[in-house]
Design an enzyme around this catalytic site. Structure first.
Site, PDB file in Angstrom:
ATOM      1  N   ASP A   1      -9.252  -6.479  -8.732  1.00  0.00           N
ATOM      2  CA  ASP A   1      -9.241  -6.397  -7.263  1.00  0.00           C
ATOM      3  C   ASP A   1     -10.621  -5.971  -6.756  1.00  0.00           C
ATOM      4  O   ASP A   1     -10.734  -5.174  -5.821  1.00  0.00           O
ATOM      5  CB  ASP A   1      -8.150  -5.422  -6.780  1.00  0.00           C
ATOM      6  CG  ASP A   1      -7.862  -5.563  -5.285  1.00  0.00           C
ATOM      7  OD1 ASP A   1      -8.475  -6.436  -4.641  1.00  0.00           O
ATOM      8  OD2 ASP A   1      -7.036  -4.793  -4.769  1.00  0.00           O
TER       9      ASP A   1
ATOM     10  N   ASP B   1      -3.276 -12.447  -0.051  1.00  0.00           N
ATOM     11  CA  ASP B   1      -3.728 -11.115  -0.443  1.00  0.00           C
ATOM     12  C   ASP B   1      -4.568 -10.445   0.640  1.00  0.00           C
ATOM     13  O   ASP B   1      -5.382 -11.077   1.300  1.00  0.00           O
ATOM     14  CB  ASP B   1      -4.551 -11.174  -1.727  1.00  0.00           C
ATOM     15  CG  ASP B   1      -4.937  -9.781  -2.183  1.00  0.00           C
ATOM     16  OD1 ASP B   1      -4.034  -8.978  -2.407  1.00  0.00           O
ATOM     17  OD2 ASP B   1      -6.141  -9.488  -2.277  1.00  0.00           O
TER      18      ASP B   1
ATOM     19  N   HIS C   1     -12.727 -10.397  -4.921  1.00  0.00           N
ATOM     20  CA  HIS C   1     -13.127 -10.773  -3.559  1.00  0.00           C
ATOM     21  C   HIS C   1     -14.631 -11.023  -3.592  1.00  0.00           C
ATOM     22  O   HIS C   1     -15.404 -10.089  -3.772  1.00  0.00           O
ATOM     23  CB  HIS C   1     -12.763  -9.659  -2.581  1.00  0.00           C
ATOM     24  CG  HIS C   1     -11.286  -9.384  -2.528  1.00  0.00           C
ATOM     25  ND1 HIS C   1     -10.436 -10.086  -1.714  1.00  0.00           N
ATOM     26  CD2 HIS C   1     -10.511  -8.515  -3.212  1.00  0.00           C
ATOM     27  CE1 HIS C   1      -9.180  -9.653  -1.894  1.00  0.00           C
ATOM     28  NE2 HIS C   1      -9.203  -8.702  -2.801  1.00  0.00           N
TER      29      HIS C   1
ATOM     30  N   HIS D   1      -1.784  -6.403  -8.159  1.00  0.00           N
ATOM     31  CA  HIS D   1      -2.059  -4.954  -8.128  1.00  0.00           C
ATOM     32  C   HIS D   1      -0.837  -4.054  -7.910  1.00  0.00           C
ATOM     33  O   HIS D   1      -0.754  -3.325  -6.930  1.00  0.00           O
ATOM     34  CB  HIS D   1      -3.149  -4.621  -7.106  1.00  0.00           C
ATOM     35  CG  HIS D   1      -3.001  -5.227  -5.732  1.00  0.00           C
ATOM     36  ND1 HIS D   1      -1.853  -5.147  -5.007  1.00  0.00           N
ATOM     37  CD2 HIS D   1      -3.883  -5.898  -4.961  1.00  0.00           C
ATOM     38  CE1 HIS D   1      -2.034  -5.756  -3.853  1.00  0.00           C
ATOM     39  NE2 HIS D   1      -3.258  -6.226  -3.804  1.00  0.00           N
TER      40      HIS D   1
ATOM     41  N   HIS E   1       0.863 -10.023  -2.591  1.00  0.00           N
ATOM     42  CA  HIS E   1       0.432  -8.651  -2.282  1.00  0.00           C
ATOM     43  C   HIS E   1       1.661  -8.012  -1.645  1.00  0.00           C
ATOM     44  O   HIS E   1       2.049  -8.389  -0.542  1.00  0.00           O
ATOM     45  CB  HIS E   1      -0.759  -8.711  -1.324  1.00  0.00           C
ATOM     46  CG  HIS E   1      -1.144  -7.404  -0.686  1.00  0.00           C
ATOM     47  ND1 HIS E   1      -2.450  -6.962  -0.672  1.00  0.00           N
ATOM     48  CD2 HIS E   1      -0.425  -6.458  -0.040  1.00  0.00           C
ATOM     49  CE1 HIS E   1      -2.496  -5.782  -0.036  1.00  0.00           C
ATOM     50  NE2 HIS E   1      -1.278  -5.471   0.369  1.00  0.00           N
TER      51      HIS E   1
ATOM     52  N   ASN F   1      -9.297 -14.325   1.357  1.00  0.00           N
ATOM     53  CA  ASN F   1      -9.494 -13.600   2.620  1.00  0.00           C
ATOM     54  C   ASN F   1     -10.965 -13.484   2.989  1.00  0.00           C
ATOM     55  O   ASN F   1     -11.504 -12.399   3.168  1.00  0.00           O
ATOM     56  CB  ASN F   1      -8.824 -12.222   2.577  1.00  0.00           C
ATOM     57  CG  ASN F   1      -9.367 -11.332   1.484  1.00  0.00           C
ATOM     58  OD1 ASN F   1      -9.941 -11.811   0.513  1.00  0.00           O
ATOM     59  ND2 ASN F   1      -9.193 -10.032   1.630  1.00  0.00           N
TER      60      ASN F   1
ATOM     61  N   HIS G   1     -17.839  -3.484  -0.573  1.00  0.00           N
ATOM     62  CA  HIS G   1     -18.101  -3.126   0.827  1.00  0.00           C
ATOM     63  C   HIS G   1     -19.483  -2.497   0.919  1.00  0.00           C
ATOM     64  O   HIS G   1     -19.909  -1.801  -0.001  1.00  0.00           O
ATOM     65  CB  HIS G   1     -17.073  -2.115   1.339  1.00  0.00           C
ATOM     66  CG  HIS G   1     -15.699  -2.670   1.472  1.00  0.00           C
ATOM     67  ND1 HIS G   1     -15.368  -3.633   2.405  1.00  0.00           N
ATOM     68  CD2 HIS G   1     -14.567  -2.425   0.780  1.00  0.00           C
ATOM     69  CE1 HIS G   1     -14.079  -3.939   2.273  1.00  0.00           C
ATOM     70  NE2 HIS G   1     -13.574  -3.224   1.288  1.00  0.00           N
TER      71      HIS G   1
ATOM     72  N   HIS H   1      -8.387 -11.584  -9.874  1.00  0.00           N
ATOM     73  CA  HIS H   1      -8.242 -10.980  -8.546  1.00  0.00           C
ATOM     74  C   HIS H   1      -9.574 -10.365  -8.130  1.00  0.00           C
ATOM     75  O   HIS H   1      -9.834  -9.189  -8.348  1.00  0.00           O
ATOM     76  CB  HIS H   1      -7.136  -9.922  -8.561  1.00  0.00           C
ATOM     77  CG  HIS H   1      -6.734  -9.455  -7.191  1.00  0.00           C
ATOM     78  ND1 HIS H   1      -5.454  -9.092  -6.868  1.00  0.00           N
ATOM     79  CD2 HIS H   1      -7.451  -9.303  -6.055  1.00  0.00           C
ATOM     80  CE1 HIS H   1      -5.397  -8.734  -5.590  1.00  0.00           C
ATOM     81  NE2 HIS H   1      -6.610  -8.844  -5.081  1.00  0.00           N
TER      82      HIS H   1
HETATM   83 ZN   LIG Z   1      -4.055  -7.090  -2.279  1.00  0.00          ZN
END
Ligand SMILES: [Zn+2]
Lengths: 429, 311
Positions: free
Chosen positions: A305, A152, A62, A232, A179, A94, A309, A60
Site C-alpha cells: 500500500d 481503493d 500508489h 490491506h 478496500h 486513484n 505524500h 498494491h
Molecule cells: Zn485502500
C-alpha cells in the site's frame, strides 16, 4: 548477451528448487538452473551468500501519476520498487484523473514503458471516478491491459452497487480488489477506536468498520462467483472471516501490509503523521493475528500500500494529514528482519507471499526460476544492514512509518527481463 | 519549579506538582484582590497566546494571568485557513521560534497540535485545549475550585455528566482526579462515552439519578453538538429528562455537594437556569480560579523563584 549467476541459494517452490545453484540468463530469459553451469563468454556474477528469488511483486502501490507527480511518478515509484527488490507492481487507480477508462490505462502502460524500470500493471477503477455510483468501462480497460479492478481509497458503500460490479466483472475473470471500510461506521475516525483513541483524544475507527464490509463482500462474492481480493486487512476479526470463507471454498484472497504486520497503535503516542494510515494501525493482538494469518496461509500475500505524500502534506495536524506510508523500499528488509531471521518464515515462504501469491491474486503473469521464464530475479543479501534514513529512499516522498529503523537484509541486485536495475543495493537505471 | 518544561497533558505533572500549582495559585489569588492587580514576577518574559480556535473565555483568562505577572503578552490568532494558504502548523511554530518567546499557550481544534509545536520550539508550551484530547489548566482550575469549596480532593466522588467523548475537559479532569485520590464517575448515554473509559481510569454509569446521592460534585459538560457526526440522542428534551441537572436532582445530592460546568452552558439542556444560578453552583468561581491557576502555571514553568517572589 549472457549472464551466469553463480553459487547463490536459489529458492522457488513453484519451480521446485531450493539449493546452491547457478542460474544462466540468455536474451532476457532464464536459460537454465542447475549445478556447475558453464557458459563461455557469459558475464559471471558471484552470488555466494546471496539468496535468489523469482522477482517480487507488490500488487498494491500508489504511483500518483497522472496528476500528483509531486508525490511520486511512474519513474520514481518504479525505481523505489526496484530498490526494494520488486520487479513488478500493480498500481491503484486513484490518480487524477482516476484511472477509470481504457485511455488512462493505456497512458499508464505507455508511460511505464517510457520511464519505468520494473513492470507496471494498472488496476482500473470499478466505478466511474471511483464515485461508487456507475460502473466504469471495465471491458475497455481489460482490453487495454488492466489486470484487476478496485475503488481503493474508499470502500464501495452500496451493497447493491458492489453486487452489480461483481456480477459484471466476473465474465472477464479478473478480481475485484476491495478496500473494506463502512464509512458510516468509520465516521471521521483517524486511528483505531479503543484505548489509544481514548487516551490521545483522536476520533476512532472501530474494527467493525472493516469487518462488516469484509463479511458483506465475501457474501456477495459467494452470490456472484466473482473473484475477490481483500486489500490491506487489519483486524483479527477480518482474518477470521477470510479463514471461514476459504474453508467453504469461496474464491477469496487477501493481503496484509508490512505496517500492519510489524507496527501497532501503541507506537502512535507521538502523533507522528507518518503513522497515520487507512486502515489504521490496530491493537497488538490484531498485529499478532496478522503474523499468525500470514504463517498459516490465511493471508495470501504481503502488499505494501505504498502511499507517497509530500513533506508539507504530512507536516499537518494529525487529523488533517493524509493517510499513508511509503512501503516499497522497506518491505523485504522488514520481512527478513522480523520473519526470516527469526525463523518464522523460510525463503520458500517469502516466495509464496511476495511473488507467487500476489501475482495470482492480481492476475499478473507468473514468474519462476525455471528455464523459459523471463529473467526477473531478486537477489537478496540477507546479512546487509539497512539504516532507514530519509536520505536512503529513492521514492520521491519520505513518509515512511519505518524511518529510524535499523533492519537486516535487502535486495542487493535485481534483474528485470535480464537487465540489471539494481546492483549492490543501488538503482542503476 | 516543575520537572517538565511543558504542560501538555496531566501526565506531565505529578501529584506533588499539582499540589504545588494549587498552593501557588492560592497565594497568587491574593494579587487578584488588590487594587493594583500586578506583580513584577515575569517582567521581561514574553508569552504568546497562540489560538487556532476562537475562545474568548480561555484566551482572556491566560491573557489576564500573563498581564498580572507583568509578562509581555502577545496574542497570535492564527486562522485555521493558514493551512489553506499553504502554511503548516510547523511553519507557524518555526516562525514563532525565530521570535524567541519564553512560553506559548496553544489552543487548537486538533489533538496533538501542542505536541507538534513543542517539537519545533525551544520554549515552554501550555496546552490550552487540543481537540477532544486534553485541557490541563482547565482540570487544574477545577481541582482548585473543588478544593476551595469542599476543603479537600482526596476521597471526593465527582460525577462528570454528559458529552464525555467529545470533551477535552473530561480528558484531563478524569486523570487529574485519579492522581489526587478522588474518584471520577462518568455519566451519560452510551453514545457519548469514550471507547475505553477504563484507560482514563473512570467508572461508568448510564443512570444519573442512581448515582446523584453518592456524589460530592456534579460536573456538567456542555453537549458539543458541533463535534458529533450524528445526533447522539433523540432530542434535547429527552436529554434534559435523563441527564439534565435541575432543582429536583440538586435536591437528591448530599447537602454539601456542588455543581460545576466548564462553560459555555446550554441552559435548559445540560443545566437548568435555576441550578446554574443557585448558591451551590460554583461556575463563576471556576472562571475566577482560572486566572490564579494560570498565573501559577506560568510562574512555575518560567523558573519560579529565580525570577522573584510569587507575590
Ligand atoms: Zn485502500
Amino acid at each position: 548477451m549472457a549472464l551466469l549467476l553463480k553459487g547463490g541459494r536459489v529458492v522457488d517452490p513453484a519451480a521446485g528448487v531450493d539449493g546452491v545453484l547457478d542460474v544462466l540468463v540468455e536474451n532476457g530469459v532464464i536459460a537454465g538452473v542447475g549445478e556447475d553451469l558453464e557458459a563461455p563468454g557469459a558475464e559471471v556474477v558471484d552470488c555466494a551468500e546471496k539468496v535468489l528469488l523469482p522477482g517480487l511483486a507488490d500488487i498494491h502501490v500508489h504511483l500518483r501519476e497522472p496528476g500528483q507527480e509531486y508525490k511520486e511518478t511512474i519513474a520514481s515509484g518504479t525505481r523505489a520498487a526496484a530498490h526494494g527488490g520488486f520487479t513488478a507492481v500493480a498500481c491503484m487507480p486513484n490518480t487524477a484523473p482516476v484511472c477509470d477508462s481504457g485511455s488512462t490505462v493505456r497512458f499508464v502502460i505507455e508511460r511505464a514503458e517510457e520511464t519505468g524500470v520494473v513492470r507496471v500493471y494498472p488496476i482500473g477503477a470499478v466505478t466511474a471516478g471511483q464515485a461508487g455510483e456507475q460502473l466504469a468501462e471495465v471491458g475497455d480497460m481489460v482490453a487495454e491491459g488492466a489486470v484487476a479492478f478496485s475503488d481503493d481509497g474508499h470502500g464501495i458503500q452500496s451493497a447493491g452497487m458492489t453486487r452489480v460490479a461483481m456480477d459484471y466483472i466476473k465474465r472477464f475473470d479478473v478480481p475485484l480488489i476491495a478496500h473494506c471500510e463502512d464509512e458510516s461506521l468509520a465516521g471521521g475516525g483517524v486511528v483505531n477506536e479503543g484505548a489509544v483513541s481514548t487516551r490521545m483524544g483522536l476520533p476512532g475507527i472501530p474494527a467493525e468498520a472493516e469487518e462488516t464490509m469484509v463479511a458483506r463482500d465475501i457474501a456477495l462474492a459467494e452470490l456472484t462467483g466473482c473473484r475477490l481480493h481483500l486489500a490491506h486487512l487489519s483486524t483479527a476479526g477480518s482474518l477470521e472471516l477470510v479463514r471461514r470463507a476459504k474453508a467453504r471454498g469461496v474464491a477469496v484472497t487477501c493481503e496484509v501490509t508490512p505496517h500492519h504486520l510489524f507496527l501497532d497503535e501503541d507506537s502512535l503516542v507521538t502523533y507522528d503523521t507518518d503513522l497515520k494510515m487507512n486502515p489504521p494501525l490496530r491493537t497488538p493482538a490484531d498485529r499478532e493475528a496478522m503474523v499468525e494469518g500470514l504463517l498459516d496461509g490465511t493471508v495470501d500475500c504481503i502488499a505494501t500500500d505504498h502511499a507517497p505524500h509530500a513533506v508539507h502534506e504530512k507536516e499537518l495536524e494529525f487529523e488533517l494529514a493524509p493517510n499513508g506510508t511509503t512501503g516499497l523500499e522497506t518491505a523485504l528488509s522488514l520481512v527478513n528482519t522480523h520473519l526470516v531471521a527469526t525463523g518464522k518464515l523460510d525463503w520458500a515462504g517469502v516466495c509464496r507471499v511476495m511473488c507467487h501469491n500476489p501475482r495470482s491474486a492480481a492476475n499478473l503473469p507468473e514468474m519462476r526460476l525455471e528455464a523459459g521464464f523471463p529473467a526477473d530475479i531478486t537477489v537478496v543479501d540477507p546479512e546487509a544492514r539497512v539504516d532507514v534514513t530519509p536520505g536512503w529512499f529513492v521514492s520521491r516522498s519520505r513518509n515512511s512509518a519505518f524511518t529510524g529503523a535499523s533492519l537486516l537484509g535487502r535486495a542487493s541486485d535485481v534483474l528485470v527481463g535480464g537487465s540489471w536495475v539494481v546492483r549492490k543495493g543501488k538503482v542503476v537505471v | 519549579m516543575l520537572s517538565n518544561r511543558h504542560i501538555m497533558t496531566m501526565d506531565d505533572l505529578t501529584s506533588n506538582e499539582v499540589t504545588l500549582i494549587l498552593d501557588t495559585a492560592e497565594s497568587l489569588a491574593e494579587v487578584n484582590q488588590r487594587r493594583i492587580k500586578k506583580v513584577p514576577t515575569l517582567r521581561g518574559r514574553t508569552i504568546v497566546n497562540l489560538f487556532f480556535e476562537p475562545s474568548t473565555r480561555t484566551r482572556t483568562s491566560f491573557e489576564i494571568a500573563a498581564k498580572r505577572l507583568s509578562a509581555d503578552g502577545i496574542n497570535f490568532t492564527a486562522s485555521a485557513s493558514a493551512t489553506a494558504k499553504g502554511e503548516t502548523l510547523r511553519d507557524t511554530a518555526r516562525t514563532l521560534a525565530a521570535m524567541s518567546c519564553d512560553l506559548v499557550v496553544v489552543r487548537h481544534k486538533y489533538a496533538g497540535a501542542p505536541q507538534m509545536l513543542a517539537e519545533v520550539m525551544d520554549c515552554s508550551v501550555i496546552n490550552g485545549g487540543d481537540g477532544i484530547h486534553q485541557h490541563p489548566t482547565q482540570a487544574l482550575l477545577d481541582l482548585y475550585t473543588m478544593r476551595q469549596s469542599l476543603g479537600r480532593l482526596e476521597g471526593l466522588r465527582v460525577g462528570i455528566v454528559g458529552d464525555v467523548c467529545h470533551s477535552r475537559v473530561a480528558g484531563s479532569l478524569v486523570p487529574a482526579l485519579r492522581m489526587m485520590g478522588a474518584t471520577p464517575v462518568i455519566i451519560g448515554p452510551p453514545t457519548l462515552m469514550p471507547a475505553r473509559p477504563d484507560v482514563l481510569g473512570a467508572e461508568v454509569c448510564y443512570d444519573l439519578d442512581e448515582v446523584l446521592p453518592t456524589l460530592d460534585v456534579a460536573y456538567l459538560l456542555r453537549v458539543q453538538f458541533e463535534r458529533a457526526t450524528r445526533m447522539p440522542f433523540p432530542s434535547n428534551r429527552e436529554y434534559a429528562m435523563l441527564y439534565g441537572m435541575n432543582a429536583d436532582r440538586l435536591a437528591a445530592m448530599p447537602s454539601h455537594a456542588i455543581v460545576m460546568h466548564p462553560g459555555p452552558m446550554n441552559r435548559g439542556v445540560e443545566i437548568s437556569a435555576d441550578v446554574a444560578d443557585s448558591p451551590r453552583s460554583v461556575i463563576l468561581g471556576q472562571v475566577e480560579s482560572g486566572v490564579a491557576v494560570r498565573m501559577a502555571a506560568m510562574y512555575l514553568l518560567l523558573g519560579g523563584a529565580e525570577s522573584g517572589a510569587a507575590a
